[in-house]
Design an enzyme around this catalytic site. Sequence first.
Site, short mmCIF file in Angstrom:
data_model
loop_
_atom_site.label_atom_id
_atom_site.label_comp_id
_atom_site.label_asym_id
_atom_site.label_seq_id
_atom_site.Cartn_x
_atom_site.Cartn_y
_atom_site.Cartn_z
N GLN A 100 8.61 -4.74 -5.34
CA GLN A 100 7.66 -4.54 -6.44
C GLN A 100 8.13 -3.40 -7.33
OE1 GLN A 100 3.60 -2.55 -6.19
NE2 GLN A 100 2.94 -4.69 -6.43
N CYS A 133 -2.11 -0.58 -9.90
CA CYS A 133 -2.23 0.70 -9.21
C CYS A 133 -3.25 1.61 -9.91
CB CYS A 133 -0.88 1.41 -9.14
SG CYS A 133 -0.97 3.01 -8.29
N MET A 191 0.85 -1.19 0.00
CA MET A 191 0.00 0.00 0.00
C MET A 191 0.89 1.24 0.00
SD MET A 191 -2.98 -1.21 2.65
CE MET A 191 -3.94 0.29 2.42
N ARG A 236 -5.89 -3.20 3.51
CA ARG A 236 -6.68 -2.33 4.39
C ARG A 236 -7.27 -3.11 5.56
NH1 ARG A 236 -11.16 0.14 1.14
NH2 ARG A 236 -11.19 -1.94 0.22
N LYS A 255 0.71 -8.35 -10.07
CA LYS A 255 -0.57 -8.01 -9.46
C LYS A 255 -1.41 -7.22 -10.46
CE LYS A 255 -2.81 -6.26 -5.33
NZ LYS A 255 -3.05 -5.02 -4.61
N GLU A 302 -11.49 -6.56 -0.24
CA GLU A 302 -12.63 -6.64 0.69
C GLU A 302 -12.53 -7.81 1.67
OE1 GLU A 302 -15.24 -4.31 1.13
OE2 GLU A 302 -13.82 -3.22 -0.12
N ASN A 317 -7.43 -10.92 -3.67
CA ASN A 317 -7.28 -9.66 -2.94
C ASN A 317 -8.53 -8.81 -3.10
OD1 ASN A 317 -5.67 -6.59 -3.65
ND2 ASN A 317 -5.82 -7.44 -1.60
#
Length: 312
Positions: A72, A102, A12, A228, A143, A205, A203
Site C-alpha cells: 500500500q 488514513c 493497520m 481490529r 481504500k 465494525e 470495512n
Amino acid sequence: MFSESQVYLAPMEGVVDHLMRDMLTRLGGFDYCITEFVRVVEQLLPEKTYYRICPELRFGAKTPSGTPVRVQLLGQHPEWLAENAARAVDLGSPGIDLNFGCPAKTVNTSKGGAVLLKTPDVLYEIVTAVRSAVPKDQAVSAKIRLGFDDKALALENAYAIQQAGANLLTVHARTKVEGYKPPAYWEWIAKIRQVIDIPVIANGEIWSKSDAERCVEQSNTPHLMIGRGALALPNLAACIKFNQNPMQWAEVKQLLIDYSGYEIFGDKGRYYPNRIKQWLGYMKRQYSEAEVLFNDIRRLQSANEIVQVLRH
C-alpha cells in the site's frame, strides 16, 4: 453466505506488520493482506524501504502460509506515486493499493490519506497515474472512508476512483471525523455499489461472524476487510469463512506465547512489551482473561518477564 466472499486483512499502521500477518494468516480464512502504508513524498524510494515494510516480497509476496500480500502506498503526488507503484510491482507486489482513508493528523496535514477525500479530482489524477504505471494484469486497488467531514462526496469519490481505472475499492464505512466510533454506516457502501461496478470490500465494525453477516446484508457486497476485529478474535476470518468456533482462551494464550518468540527473536524485539500490551488491549473486547493478563504485565518492561507471566 460466504462461499463467494473474499476476506482481507486490513493494513493497520504500527500493528499489522509482517510478523502479525504471518500469525493471523496461519489461522486461516484470509484471502489477501494489505501492508502498512509506504509514505511517498517527492522521491523514488529505495528497494530496502519496500523490503522492510513487506519482507514477503522476497518470498513471492506471500506470507509463510501462502496468503498474497499487496503493498500500500500513501501520498499526494500522482507522478511520484506512479514511480513508486512501478517499483513495488517490479519487486513482486501483486498490484498496488492506494491509501485514501488514513485519519492520522500527521498524515492529513501533509495532504495524505483521508484529506484527499475532499478533492475527487486529485483522487482521479492519482489513480490514473498509478494505473498507467502498473502492468494491466496487476490490480490497482484503493481504500477510502465515506468522506472527511461528512459523506457528501462519498459517491463522487468512488466514481472518480473507478473511472480512473481502479480494479477494486475498499470502503471503511465512516468519515475521517467519525474515526473509529460505532456505528459503521454499512448502508452507504450499498449506495456506492449502485454507482460503480468494480468489486467493493466492506470495512468497519466487524467483530464477529454475526457482524459479518449483517455487514454483507446491509452493504450489498460479499467481500470484507477486517482489522481490529481480527486482533480481538484472532481466528475471526476462519469463523466467518469456515464457520469455525471462536478460539478458546487457552489457544489464544498459546498464540501469544508463539508471538513472543517471533517478536523477541525477530527484528523488532525491543518493541515487544508495548506490542503485546497493545494486542491484549484489543483482546479485552472478546476475552475477560485478556484484561486480567494485561493488568498482570502492565508495568513490566522486560520481554522475558512478560513471557514468564504468559507461561503460568
